[in-house]
Design an enzyme around this catalytic site. Structure first.
Site, short mmCIF file in Angstrom:
data_model
loop_
_atom_site.label_atom_id
_atom_site.label_comp_id
_atom_site.label_asym_id
_atom_site.label_seq_id
_atom_site.Cartn_x
_atom_site.Cartn_y
_atom_site.Cartn_z
N PHE A 29 0.85 -1.19 0.00
CA PHE A 29 0.00 0.00 0.00
C PHE A 29 0.89 1.24 0.00
O PHE A 29 1.90 1.28 0.70
CB PHE A 29 -0.93 0.00 1.22
CG PHE A 29 -2.07 0.95 1.10
CD1 PHE A 29 -3.16 0.65 0.30
CD2 PHE A 29 -2.05 2.16 1.76
CE1 PHE A 29 -4.22 1.52 0.17
CE2 PHE A 29 -3.10 3.05 1.65
CZ PHE A 29 -4.19 2.74 0.85
N VAL A 38 -1.03 -3.03 8.26
CA VAL A 38 -1.64 -3.83 9.31
C VAL A 38 -1.19 -5.30 9.23
O VAL A 38 -1.19 -6.01 10.22
CB VAL A 38 -3.18 -3.66 9.28
CG1 VAL A 38 -3.90 -4.82 8.69
CG2 VAL A 38 -3.72 -3.31 10.62
N GLU A 39 -0.76 -5.73 8.05
CA GLU A 39 -0.28 -7.10 7.87
C GLU A 39 1.20 -7.27 8.20
O GLU A 39 1.70 -8.40 8.28
CB GLU A 39 -0.54 -7.56 6.43
CG GLU A 39 -1.99 -7.80 6.10
CD GLU A 39 -2.77 -6.54 5.77
OE1 GLU A 39 -4.00 -6.57 5.91
OE2 GLU A 39 -2.16 -5.52 5.37
N HIS A 55 -9.14 5.97 10.98
CA HIS A 55 -8.48 4.77 10.47
C HIS A 55 -6.96 4.83 10.64
O HIS A 55 -6.32 3.84 11.01
CB HIS A 55 -8.85 4.59 8.99
CG HIS A 55 -8.33 3.34 8.39
ND1 HIS A 55 -7.30 3.32 7.49
CD2 HIS A 55 -8.69 2.04 8.57
CE1 HIS A 55 -7.05 2.08 7.13
NE2 HIS A 55 -7.87 1.29 7.77
N PHE A 92 11.55 -0.30 12.89
CA PHE A 92 10.29 0.30 12.44
C PHE A 92 10.57 1.36 11.38
O PHE A 92 10.97 2.47 11.69
CB PHE A 92 9.58 0.92 13.64
CG PHE A 92 8.18 1.37 13.37
CD1 PHE A 92 7.14 0.46 13.34
CD2 PHE A 92 7.88 2.71 13.16
CE1 PHE A 92 5.83 0.86 13.11
CE2 PHE A 92 6.58 3.13 12.93
CZ PHE A 92 5.56 2.20 12.91
#
Length: 160
Positions: A22, A58-59, A89, A114
């Site tokens: 994404f 999120v995955e 969101h 991260f």
């Protein structure tokens, strides 16, 4: 005084990079920055770098957990881009991604860096993916290389 610190050269390190598709126009620049840093500064070879692509931020934690559980890697870099929109969101995705990746690091005693951009605007994300504000993918790789070495050095010192 005993000081434990790591350097960034990790020739034999096996590194996984978990990458969100994404916002790929941003994330691909982060990936290029991470791979370039691993090779140029860490001296990590191509065969020791594995890229895992997932749909979105999120995955990332689940894929990172599976990579960590394999026991085949010295560290994981997570890369993605979450840009605030007009709904809550953003907060859910960014928060759960961060929390999940931190949990993987602690559960598997493995450095997880991260490199997920969490910005208010697309302009901020562009700046952080290789223009004005540097490349956060490269910065995540530097941090990971150092932590791989710090943990190895710490392990060695604790055994002595």
């Amino acid at each position: 005084m005993n000081v434990v610190q790591g350097n960034i050269e990790s020739k034999n390190a096996k590194i996984a990079i978990v990458v969100s598709r994404f916002n790929s126009f941003l994330v691909e620049s982060l990936l290029e920055g991470a791979v370039d840093t691993l090779k140029r500064f860490g001296q990590v070879s191509d065969e020791n770098i594995t890229v895992v692509r997932v749909p979105g931020a999120v995955e990332l934690p689940l894929a990172a957990r599976r990579v960590a559980a394999s026991g085949k890697f010295d560290g994981i870099i997570a890369l993605g881009a979450v840009i605030r929109g007009g709904t809550p969101h953003f907060d859910f995705v960014a928060g759960e991604c961060n929390k999940g990746l931190a949990q993987v690091a602690l559960e598997f005693d493995l450095p997880v860096s991260f490199g997920v951009l969490t910005t208010d605007t697309i302009e901020q994300a562009i700046e952080r993916s290789g223009t004005k504000a540097g490349n956060k993918g490269g910065e995540a790789a530097l941090g990971l290389l150092e932590m791989v070495n710090v943990l190895q050095e710490l392990e060695q010192q604790l055994q002595d």
